[in-house]
Design a protein around this motif. Structure first.
Motif, mmCIF file in Angstrom:
data_model
loop_
_atom_site.group_PDB
_atom_site.id
_atom_site.type_symbol
_atom_site.label_atom_id
_atom_site.label_comp_id
_atom_site.label_asym_id
_atom_site.label_seq_id
_atom_site.Cartn_x
_atom_site.Cartn_y
_atom_site.Cartn_z
ATOM 1 N N SER A 137 43.657 33.120 31.313
ATOM 2 C CA SER A 137 44.366 32.543 32.464
ATOM 3 C C SER A 137 44.213 33.398 33.721
ATOM 4 C CB SER A 137 45.848 32.358 32.143
ATOM 5 O OG SER A 137 46.520 33.598 32.075
ATOM 6 N N VAL A 138 43.979 34.703 33.554
ATOM 7 C CA VAL A 138 43.808 35.581 34.712
ATOM 8 C C VAL A 138 42.585 35.156 35.516
ATOM 9 C CG1 VAL A 138 43.338 37.947 35.466
ATOM 10 C CG2 VAL A 138 44.977 37.527 33.625
ATOM 11 N N LYS A 139 41.466 34.896 34.812
ATOM 12 C CA LYS A 139 40.241 34.458 35.504
ATOM 13 C C LYS A 139 40.398 33.039 36.041
ATOM 14 C CE LYS A 139 35.275 33.760 34.954
ATOM 15 N NZ LYS A 139 35.320 32.433 35.594
ATOM 16 N N LEU A 140 41.032 32.162 35.250
ATOM 17 C CA LEU A 140 41.217 30.780 35.687
ATOM 18 C C LEU A 140 42.068 30.729 36.962
ATOM 19 C CD1 LEU A 140 40.709 27.801 35.088
ATOM 20 C CD2 LEU A 140 42.749 27.802 33.640
ATOM 21 N N LEU A 141 43.082 31.558 37.003
ATOM 22 C CA LEU A 141 43.947 31.638 38.179
ATOM 23 C C LEU A 141 43.138 32.063 39.406
ATOM 24 C CD1 LEU A 141 47.045 31.376 38.786
ATOM 25 C CD2 LEU A 141 47.173 33.845 38.530
ATOM 26 N N ALA A 142 42.276 33.085 39.227
ATOM 27 C CA ALA A 142 41.445 33.559 40.335
ATOM 28 C C ALA A 142 40.460 32.483 40.789
ATOM 29 C CB ALA A 142 40.701 34.821 39.921
ATOM 30 N N ASP A 143 39.880 31.742 39.824
ATOM 31 C CA ASP A 143 38.937 30.668 40.175
ATOM 32 C C ASP A 143 39.616 29.606 41.030
ATOM 33 O OD1 ASP A 143 36.878 31.891 38.835
ATOM 34 O OD2 ASP A 143 37.091 30.678 36.999
ATOM 35 N N LEU A 144 40.823 29.226 40.668
ATOM 36 C CA LEU A 144 41.566 28.228 41.428
ATOM 37 C C LEU A 144 41.837 28.720 42.852
ATOM 38 C CD1 LEU A 144 44.082 27.062 38.683
ATOM 39 C CD2 LEU A 144 42.452 25.581 39.867
ATOM 40 N N ARG A 145 42.307 29.944 42.968
ATOM 41 C CA ARG A 145 42.626 30.501 44.288
ATOM 42 C C ARG A 145 41.365 30.655 45.133
ATOM 43 N NH1 ARG A 145 46.779 35.082 41.892
ATOM 44 N NH2 ARG A 145 48.637 33.719 41.727
ATOM 45 N N ASN A 146 40.280 31.075 44.502
ATOM 46 C CA ASN A 146 39.020 31.249 45.242
ATOM 47 C C ASN A 146 38.466 29.927 45.757
ATOM 48 O OD1 ASN A 146 39.065 34.015 44.875
ATOM 49 N ND2 ASN A 146 37.767 33.970 43.046
#
Length: 427
Positions: A345-354
Motif C-alpha cells: 500500500s505504501v507504493k500504491l499510495l505514492a503512485d496515486l499521489r504522483n
C-alpha cells in the motif's frame, strides 16, 4: 511554564483554515481582476515609520503599538497596519519610477495592536489591504471602494452599508481645523484627556473619540463639507458620480474622519448591519492619503487604499449565517489487510499521489471495519481494499463510497483505470 495562548490571539485550526483559504482565494481572484499585485513587507519596521506615517496623535501610536529595542538598541515595532510599510517600500524601492503607473498593490498578513480583545477583534489579526499609488483621478477612488465592496459581496454578505466623506485638501482642512478649535476650546475641559491634548495638535481626531462621542458639542461641530474649497467639492462630486455610475449605494456622513492622521479628500467605511453582529459594526475603512509618500522622502505622489480584517469578515459571515461548501473530498482511501498488503500500500499510495490524486491509508493497524469508518469520516470517493488474497491474484477491490458499488481492478491496469474514471467525472 505557561502553556496557554497569549490573550488577544487565536489558534486557527485545520477545519477553520479551510474557510480562511477559501476567503483568501476569493480575495486573490478579485485583486487579479483589478490588476493589483501582491507586496510582502517585514512584520516589524523601525518605530519611526509608524510614528510619522500613522500619526503621533492616533490611538495606534499613542496606546496600541508593540514596540521594543533590539540588541543593537534600535527602536522597532510590530506593524500595526499595512499602509505605512507599503509606502516605505514604494519609496525605498523607487517604484515611482516604474513605467506602469499607477502602482497597484495589495497585501495580506498579520498585524499587531495592543487593544481590548473582543468578538472579531484580536491583538494579532490578519489584515488585507490595497494601495493605489500615483493617480489623483477620482475614478480610482471609486475603483478602490468598488473592489472592497466586491470582496464582501463575493463571500456572501448582504447586510452592508457604505459611508463616504471628504476631508478636503490642505487648504480646506486648515480652515476646518480653525473652526473646530474655536468650537471645542471654550469647553474642552469637559472632554477626556486625549481630546484635550488633540485640540491644538489635530482637532479633527476629537470627532473620532469613543469616550465623548455623546457630548452635545459633537453633534454641533462644524462639518468639513462646509469648508471644502471649490476644487475639493468638485473632486468629491466626481467620486460620487462614478459610484453612481457603478451602481454603488452609499451614504455621505460628514462626521466620518477615520482613525489615522494621513487621510485627506475621500474617506470611506463599510459596515455590517447584520442582526447580532455586535456594537462595533465597521468591517473596512480607507481613503486617500496624498502627501504620505512625500513624508517618507519620496516625490509628490497621490495615493488611496483600504484595509480590512479577515477576522471581522468571518464574524460578519457568521452573523449572516453564510454557508460555504468546501471541495475537500478525498479521492482514495486504502484499506490494507495483512503485512504484505500494508507494505504494498505504501507504493500504491505514492503512485496515486504522483498521478494527481489525493490519497491516504491507515497508519494505526486497525481492523477492516475501523478503516472503512475512517474512509467515511475523510469523505473518500473510493475505498481500495487490498489483502493477501488480492495480492496473489494481482488485483484490488475498489468500492464507490457513494453508490456502494464494488469492482475488481487488475493492479497492472489500476492507475490507467482510475485515470479514465477521473476523466469521465471531469467531463
Amino acid at each position: 511554564m505557561n502553556v496557554k495562548i497569549p490573550r488577544g490571539t487565536q489558534d486557527i485550526l485545520p477545519e477553520q483554515v479551510k474557510l480562511w483559504q477559501w476567503i483568501e482565494d476569493k480575495v486573490r481572484h478579485i485583486t487579479k481582476k483589478y490588476r493589483y499585485e501582491e507586496i510582502r513587507t517585514p512584520i516589524f519596521e523601525h518605530t519611526e515609520i509608524f510614528q510619522r506615517g500613522v500619526g503621533d496623535t492616533t490611538d495606534i501610536v499613542q496606546k496600541e503599538m508593540y514596540s521594543f529595542q533590539d540588541r543593537g538598541g534600535r527602536d522597532l515595532t510590530l506593524r500595526p497596519e499595512g499602509t505605512a510599510s507599503v509606502v516605505r517600500s514604494f519609496v525605498e524601492n523607487k517604484m515611482f519610477g516604474h513605467p506602469n503607473q499607477p502602482i497597484k498593490l495589495y497585501y495580506m498578513g498579520p498585524m499587531f495592536r495592543y487593544e481590548r480583545p473582543q468578538s472579531g477583534r484580536y491583538r494579532q489579526f490578519v489584515q488585507f489591504g490595497v494601495e493605489a499609488l500615483g493617480s489623483a483621478d477620482p475614478a480610482i477612488d471609486a475603483e478602490v471602494i468598488a473592489l472592497a465592496l466586491e470582496i464582501y459581496q463575493t463571500v456572501g454578505l448582504k447586510n452592508l452599508n457604505l459611508v463616504i466623506n471628504s476631508l478636503g485638501d490642505i487648504e480646506s482642512r486648515l480652515k476646518h481645523r480653525e473652526a473646530l478649535i474655536n468650537h471645542f476650546k471654550p469647553r474642552i475641559g469637559e472632554f477626556c484627556k486625549d481630546c484635550q491634548s488633540r485640540l491644538e495638535k489635530n482637532p479633527l481626531r476629537i470627532l473620532d473619540c469613543k469616550v465623548d462621542r455623546e457630548h452635545e458639542l459633537m453633534k454641533t461641530a462644524p462639518s468639513i463639507l462646509d469648508y471644502l474649497n471649490e476644487e475639493s467639492q468638485e473632486y468629491f462630486a466626481k467620486v460620487r458620480q462614478y459610484l453612481d455610475q457603478l451602481g454603488v449605494e452609499y451614504t455621505v456622513d460628514p462626521t466620518l474622519v477615520r482613525g489615522l492622521d494621513y487621510y485627506n479628500q475621500t474617506t470611506f467605511e463599510i459596515m455590517s448591519s447584520a442582526p447580532g453582529f455586535g456594537a462595533i459594526t465597521t468591517l473596512c475603512g480607507g481613503g486617500r492619503y496624498n502627501g504620505l509618500v512625500e513624508e517618507f522622502g519620496g516625490p509628490e505622489t497621490p495615493g488611496i487604499g483600504f484595509a480590512l480584517s479577515i477576522e471581522r469578515l468571518i464574524a460578519a459571515m457568521e452573523a449572516e449565517q453564510v454557508e460555504v461548501a468546501f471541495d475537500d473530498q478525498l479521492d482514495f482511501y486504502i484499506v490494507a489487510l495483512g503485512d504484505k498488503a500494508k507494505d504494498y500500500s505504501v507504493k500504491l499510495l505514492a503512485d496515486l499521489r504522483n498521478n494527481g490524486f489525493s490519497a491516504d491509508r491507515d497508519y494505526l493497524d486497525r481492523k477492516m471495519k475501523a478503516q472503512l469508518k475512517s474512509a467515511n469520516r475523510l469523505n473518500a470517493k473510493y475505498t481500495i481494499i487490498i489483502g493477501e488474497d488480492e495480492l496473489e491474484k494481482g488485483e484490488v477491490q475498489v468500492k464507490n463510497m457513494e453508490s456502494g458499488e464494488q469492482k475488481e481492478v487488475k493492479l497492472a491496469e489500476f492507475i490507467d483505470v482510475v485515470q479514465k474514471w477521473s476523466n469521465r467525472k471531469e467531463k
